[in-house]
Design an enzyme around this catalytic site. Structure first.
Site, short mmCIF file in Angstrom:
data_model
loop_
_atom_site.label_atom_id
_atom_site.label_comp_id
_atom_site.label_asym_id
_atom_site.label_seq_id
_atom_site.Cartn_x
_atom_site.Cartn_y
_atom_site.Cartn_z
CB SER A 59 0.88 -1.02 -4.99
OG SER A 59 -0.16 -1.84 -4.50
CE LYS A 60 -0.73 1.20 2.80
NZ LYS A 60 -1.77 1.51 3.81
#
Length: 432
Positions: free
Chosen positions: A290-291
């Protein structure tokens, strides 16, 4: 000598690369894996600049890069910036900066230019409009006048009935007179592609034979929005065609959409490229990267002193594509050993918790370098290189550190420059 310094020196002085490195550094022309205008293989890495480059993106870029270089082809960076509302300032520059830092620079890109530019999709709108117009004329596409409110109601109704949301193709059946009447009040409708006929089967180079009957589970997709910007489906097909892309290596999340893309190729009368969908790079527990995980961005690793080769090692050793997992491979070795037929469908699991530990292992404890210590270590290194004289090793290191074939002793230069500068100069040569 700190462990990371020894690793770099060993890679620089590796017998398999020394003659080429010496030739390059001393001005002699060498055989290159660079692009050939007539090369058959052209691949692209096409991220969206809605965030900075992270490990998952680097892995996709790396596999494209080494596949292209293995086949004397071209590696293209194309930025898919059509969703203007989600663009992150500085992301486009960061993506290209980080590819260069990692040692996998594109041959063609927004910054470098090239024969198939422009390489920003927002600068290619005329091409998408032309393709959409051709599809409208052939009847393969049609204008859609449905309001966002109606589409939202369709979605909510489907979810309420526990169904997959899909467009009901309402505008597909409009007569020419009805279309003309609606165009008078709504001159810029969205354009949808007709999902008609049987989806073609295709042989993915990783997942084998596939066919997804998208028409039975999806409504007709929008390919050109009312603002003139394309969706991914049209833009990727048009750009891959006009850029002469021969192989599309992308994440497996696009596998299901490929049948839709092949229908677009068929409707436009174009030959599609070959497809290879790469399994995702996941966290150790199987969750998606995930960013929001701050430690997966390349900028983080560069700022904390990670060596680019260490990241390439990590992301290739937790996946597939090689006969065996092996730490310490150089980029030329990755290119030579990569085999697309060895890429499996299994996701690659990355243990992010081990990255700081691996970083400390590479960096090693601080060491006070003296000329005597360095002279002994350099002698040990050259003694371990069969068929290469110590004097030639010193010539190579002197050129790598100073750009000159003559000058002060190598150990003296290394002490004067300090470990950090020595590492950066040697890494620059390794990535050149």
């Amino acid at each position: 000598m700190p462990p990371h310094m020894a690793v770099l020196l060993k890679k620089l002085l590796h017998p398999g690369r020394s003659p080429a490195a010496l030739g390059r550094l001393m001005g002699r022309r060498e055989a290159s894996l660079g692009t050939d205008p007539g090369a058959a293989v052209r691949v692209r890495f096409a991220p969206s600049p809605t965030g900075f480059l992270h490990l998952g993106g680097l892995r996709t870029a790396l596999y494209n890069y080494i596949f292209a270089k293995k086949h004397q082809g071209s590696f293209i960076l194309r930025l898919e910036d059509t969703d203007q509302t989600r663009l992150v300032p500085g992301a486009a520059e960061n993506i290209e900066d980080m590819l260069e830092w990692a040692g996998v620079p594109p041959d063609e890109s927004p910054r470098r230019g090239g024969p198939a530019g422009p390489y920003l999709q927002s600068q290619r709108l005329a091409l998408y409009a032309q393709a959409a117009e051709a599809l409208l004329k052939s009847g393969a596409a049609y204008p859609c006048f449905c309001s966002p409110q109606r589409l939202e109601l369709l979605k909510k109704e489907a979810l309420r009935n526990r169904q997959t949301p899909r467009y009901d193709n309402r505008c597909q059946s409009l007569s020419q007179a009805q279309v003309a009447q609606k165009l008078a009040t709504d001159p810029k409708p969205a354009i949808r592609f007709r999902l008609e006929g049987e989806a073609p089967a295709f042989q993915d180079l990783v997942y084998g034979w596939n066919r997804h009957e998208v028409a039975s589970v999806e409504g007709d997709p929008v390919i050109l929005k009312s603002d003139g910007f394309p969706t991914y489906h049209l833009a990727s097909v048009v750009d891959d065609h006009h850029m002469g892309i021969s192989h599309v290596l992308r994440g497996s999340e696009w596998l299901v959409s490929t049948s839709k893309h092949l229908l677009l190729y068929q409707a436009l009368g174009w030959q599609p490229p070959q497809f290879a969908h790469l399994p995702l790079l996941l966290n150790r527990d199987g969750s998606k990267l995930s960013k929001r995980q701050g430690d997966i961005f390349l900028e983080h690793f560069a700022a904390t002193g990670f060596l680019p080769d260490a990241l390439l090692d990590i992301i290739t050793n937790c996946g597939s594509g090689f006969a065996e997992n092996q730490m310490g491979r150089t980029l030329p070795e990755l290119i030579t050993q990569f085999d697309l037929s060895r890429v499996t469908c299994h996701s690659a699991l990355l243990d992010l918790e081990k990255l700081p530990e691996f970083n400390r292992l590479l960096e090693g404890p601080g060491t006070h370098l003296t000329q005597d210590v360095l002279n002994r270590e350099l002698r040990k290194l050259s003694d371990g290189l069969e068929g290469i004289k110590h004097s030639n090793v010193m010539k190579l290191l002197r050129v790598a550190l100073s750009g000159q074939q003559q000058g002060p002793p190598v150990a003296e230069m290394m002490v004067s420059l300090g470990p950090k500068e020595v590492r950066e100069r040697i890494q620059k040569v390794l990535c050149s």
